[in-house]
Design an enzyme around this catalytic site. Structure first.
Site, PDB file in Angstrom:
ATOM      1  N   ASP A  13       1.566   1.647   7.842  1.00 24.20           N
ATOM      2  CA  ASP A  13       3.004   1.925   7.776  1.00 24.20           C
ATOM      3  C   ASP A  13       3.751   1.437   9.012  1.00 24.20           C
ATOM      4  O   ASP A  13       4.747   2.032   9.422  1.00 24.20           O
ATOM      5  CB  ASP A  13       3.259   3.437   7.578  1.00 24.20           C
ATOM      6  N   LYS A  16       4.919  -3.768   8.316  1.00 20.37           N
ATOM      7  CA  LYS A  16       4.409  -5.145   8.178  1.00 20.37           C
ATOM      8  C   LYS A  16       5.238  -5.946   7.179  1.00 20.37           C
ATOM      9  O   LYS A  16       5.455  -7.139   7.373  1.00 20.37           O
ATOM     10  CB  LYS A  16       2.949  -5.121   7.695  1.00 20.37           C
ATOM     11  N   ALA A  39      -1.029   0.705  -0.636  1.00 21.29           N
ATOM     12  CA  ALA A  39      -0.055   0.185   0.320  1.00 21.29           C
ATOM     13  C   ALA A  39       1.355   0.384  -0.212  1.00 21.29           C
ATOM     14  O   ALA A  39       1.551   0.593  -1.403  1.00 21.29           O
ATOM     15  CB  ALA A  39      -0.299  -1.297   0.541  1.00 21.29           C
ATOM     16  N   GLY A  40       2.304   0.300   0.665  1.00 13.51           N
ATOM     17  CA  GLY A  40       3.699   0.379   0.238  1.00 13.51           C
ATOM     18  C   GLY A  40       4.580  -0.300   1.259  1.00 13.51           C
ATOM     19  O   GLY A  40       4.516   0.020   2.441  1.00 13.51           O
ATOM     20  N   HIS A  41       5.344  -1.281   0.825  1.00 16.39           N
ATOM     21  CA  HIS A  41       6.257  -1.970   1.735  1.00 16.39           C
ATOM     22  C   HIS A  41       7.675  -1.730   1.263  1.00 16.39           C
ATOM     23  O   HIS A  41       7.946  -1.824   0.073  1.00 16.39           O
ATOM     24  CB  HIS A  41       6.074  -3.489   1.674  1.00 16.39           C
ATOM     25  N   GLN A 246      -2.604  -1.643   4.807  1.00 18.09           N
ATOM     26  CA  GLN A 246      -3.194  -0.596   5.660  1.00 18.09           C
ATOM     27  C   GLN A 246      -3.290  -1.137   7.096  1.00 18.09           C
ATOM     28  O   GLN A 246      -2.457  -1.941   7.474  1.00 18.09           O
ATOM     29  CB  GLN A 246      -4.558  -0.114   5.139  1.00 18.09           C
ATOM     30  N   THR A 323       3.133   7.773  -1.425  1.00 14.06           N
ATOM     31  CA  THR A 323       2.886   9.133  -1.912  1.00 14.06           C
ATOM     32  C   THR A 323       3.986  10.113  -1.501  1.00 14.06           C
ATOM     33  O   THR A 323       3.934  11.276  -1.895  1.00 14.06           O
ATOM     34  CB  THR A 323       1.544   9.657  -1.342  1.00 14.06           C
TER      35      THR A 323
HETATM   36  P1  IMP Z   1      -7.160   5.343   0.173  1.00 18.50           P
HETATM   37  O1  IMP Z   1      -6.908   3.979   0.740  1.00 18.50           O
HETATM   38  O2  IMP Z   1      -6.156   5.729  -0.891  1.00 18.50           O
HETATM   39  O3  IMP Z   1      -8.569   5.523  -0.267  1.00 18.50           O
HETATM   40  O4  IMP Z   1      -6.932   6.400   1.360  1.00 18.50           O
HETATM   41  C1  IMP Z   1      -7.776   6.442   2.488  1.00 18.50           C
HETATM   42  C2  IMP Z   1      -6.985   6.736   3.753  1.00 18.50           C
HETATM   43  O5  IMP Z   1      -6.152   5.619   4.056  1.00 18.50           O
HETATM   44  C3  IMP Z   1      -6.026   7.931   3.639  1.00 18.50           C
HETATM   45  O6  IMP Z   1      -5.954   8.571   4.907  1.00 18.50           O
HETATM   46  C4  IMP Z   1      -4.700   7.297   3.316  1.00 18.50           C
HETATM   47  O7  IMP Z   1      -3.615   8.103   3.710  1.00 18.50           O
HETATM   48  C5  IMP Z   1      -4.795   6.036   4.150  1.00 18.50           C
HETATM   49  N1  IMP Z   1      -3.971   4.944   3.636  1.00 18.50           N
HETATM   50  C6  IMP Z   1      -4.236   4.152   2.583  1.00 18.50           C
HETATM   51  N2  IMP Z   1      -3.260   3.247   2.422  1.00 18.50           N
HETATM   52  C7  IMP Z   1      -2.381   3.446   3.414  1.00 18.50           C
HETATM   53  C8  IMP Z   1      -1.170   2.778   3.799  1.00 18.50           C
HETATM   54  O8  IMP Z   1      -0.728   1.801   3.199  1.00 18.50           O
HETATM   55  N3  IMP Z   1      -0.547   3.296   4.897  1.00 18.50           N
HETATM   56  C9  IMP Z   1      -1.050   4.336   5.596  1.00 18.50           C
HETATM   57  N4  IMP Z   1      -2.165   4.973   5.278  1.00 18.50           N
HETATM   58  C10 IMP Z   1      -2.828   4.529   4.193  1.00 18.50           C
END
Ligand code: IMP
Length: 448
Positions: A13, A16, A39-41, A246, A323
């Protein structure tokens, strides 16, 4: 410089998307190489806000090729939803290419992610529950369904059948366990779908195959040999941006395991996730916020539980794009940043959200940790228990109270902001080339 990799240098976050969007102006191709719709942009352009989870940030340029590489895990519903959303906003998606080798997040992966987190209870990782971990697990188990499988009903059916069987069993067991726990806690247990007698309709083989064949029809125009597409652009001396999702400290191998994602967001993974060679990479940039945030569980040495942390949440609007979760906030951690610089062999840093530090002075940056036994730790500890109990030691720097949202060149920035950036660059050992001073696309300062 043909190959430019852009990665997150903290816990994700970092903004990027905005940096990729800006640098994409000089590129022909933008490639995502790992992760999925965890991910989220958010990109703000001409006052309009665009949110992407899967589609590369360069999509807003009609003349750029945007690639979802083989290393990405793709939830086809989410991808089609983003394509539809862009079309509705009048943005063309004709240049979107999807690797035929990328793995698909299937409905059972999403169910397993949630069930797994529930089973872990207090030990849960805080995943985004988008099915990322189970999908990468199936890839490694060679039980994955790939994008190309959507184009052949017979193969698709055979593969889903093979993958589904162990999932049904695991989900049944998890659902029995959940009901038992609810009962023990005196809660009313919800009835299982179809009273628990019949298989869960969400896991029906026939329905799943039909639905995915229709996804295949819609995605077919985008499916391509994306590694070759990257080679052609690179061999033609065009700039190709490899966009990490990430971030470094969430890396499966080098992050704060097990509180990590299930892919490798570090720069080296661009080779595997896009199908290029290491020497195709000419430059690597890291993106870091002027402070630090983390969502989900796991160690975060500089986390703040005070009013300053609250103000970072408010001023930085620190709620997840994917989320909606409130992000944990803290001071910038230069021990962790220096680790990210070396691990990714960064050439430059982009520091985002400097404006959020307005009025929070004196500013602090962590320059070393102290272990619980009192040892000084100058580098990021590889041992989980040491990191969990490490406390940061800070350097204090003067703050600034000015609104910096209109600054466009280094001289516009208050002296304290410039000194902060100079300190970060000196400590990290790489130049800060770009600084974000607000959410809009033009709210950046290119440093000298
Ligand atoms: P997963 O990638 O959904 O399996 O989550 C694993 C960990 O990575 C968790 O702590 C998520 O909150 C974190 N995470 C996954 N994607 C992101 C992202 O795009 N930004 C920040 N944290 C992320």
């Amino acid at each position: 410089m043909p190959g430019l990799v852009i990665v997150g240098a903290q816990w994700g976050d970092e903004g990027k998307g905005k940096i990729v969007d800006l640098l994409a102006a000089g590129a022909t191709t933008i490639v995502r190489f790992q992760g999925g719709n965890n991910a989220g942009h958010t990109i703000v352009r001409d006052g309009e806000e665009f949110k992407f989870h899967l589609i590369p940030s360069g999509i807003l340029y009609e003349d750029k090729t945007c690639v979802i590489g083989n290393g990405v895990v793709v939830d086809p519903r989410v991808l089609l939803g983003e394509i539809d959303g862009l079309r509705r906003a009048g943005v063309g998606v004709g240049n979107l290419r999807l690797s035929a080798n990328a793995h698909l997040i299937m409905p059972y992966h999403v169910l397993l992610d949630t069930a797994g987190e529930t089973k872990l209870g207090k030990l849960s990782i805080g995943t985004t529950r988008r099915g990322i971990g189970p999908c990468y697990a199936d890839k490694a188990l060679r039980l994955g369904i790939r994008v190309q499988d959507l184009l052949d009903e017979k193969i698709l059916r055979t593969k889903i059948r093979a993958a589904l069987e162990p999932k049904q069993q695991a989900l049944r067991e998890l659902s029995v366990l959940r009901r038992k726990r609810r009962k023990e806690a005196g809660e009313e247990a919800k009835p299982l779908p179809n009273g628990g007698e019949e298989p869960d309709p969400r896991l029906d083989l026939h329905g799943m195959v039909e639905e995915h064949i229709s996804f295949g029809h819609r995605l077919e125009p985008h499916i391509a040999d994306t590694a070759k597409l990257c080679w052609d652009a690179l061999d033609n001396d065009e700039t190709v941006i490899f966009e990490g999702a990430q971030a470094t400290l969430l890396d499966l191998d080098h992050g704060t395991y097990p509180f990590v994602t299930s892919s490798n967001p570090i720069a080296g993974a661009a080779t595997v996730g896009a199908g290029i060679g290491p020497t195709d990479i000419g430059e690597v940039w890291g993106v870091a916020k002027a402070y630090a945030t983390r969502v989900g569980a796991g160690p975060f040495p500089t986390e703040l539980h005070d009013e300053v942390g609250e103000r970072m949440v408010d001023q930085g609007h620190e709620f997840g794009t994917t989320t909606g979760r409130r992000r944990r906030c803290g001071w910038m951690d230069l021990v962790a940043l220096r680790y990210a610089v070396r691990l990714n062999r960064l050439d430059a840093l982009a520091i985002t959200k400097l404006d959020v530090l307005r009025g929070l002075g004196p500013l602090r940056v962590a320059v070393r940790y102290r272990s619980k036994e009192g040892a000084v730790l100058d580098s990021f500890p590889y041992h989980q228990s040491i990191l969990h109990s490490a406390t940061p030691e800070y350097e204090e720097l003067p703050g600034f109270d000015e609104d910096i949202g209109d600054c466009r060149k280094p001289a516009d920035l208050p002296q304290a902001a410039r000194d902060f950036l100079a300190y970060v660059a000196e400590f990290a050992g790489v130049p800060v080339k770009l600084v974000g001073v607000g959410p809009a696309r033009d709210q950046v300062v290119w440093m000298d």
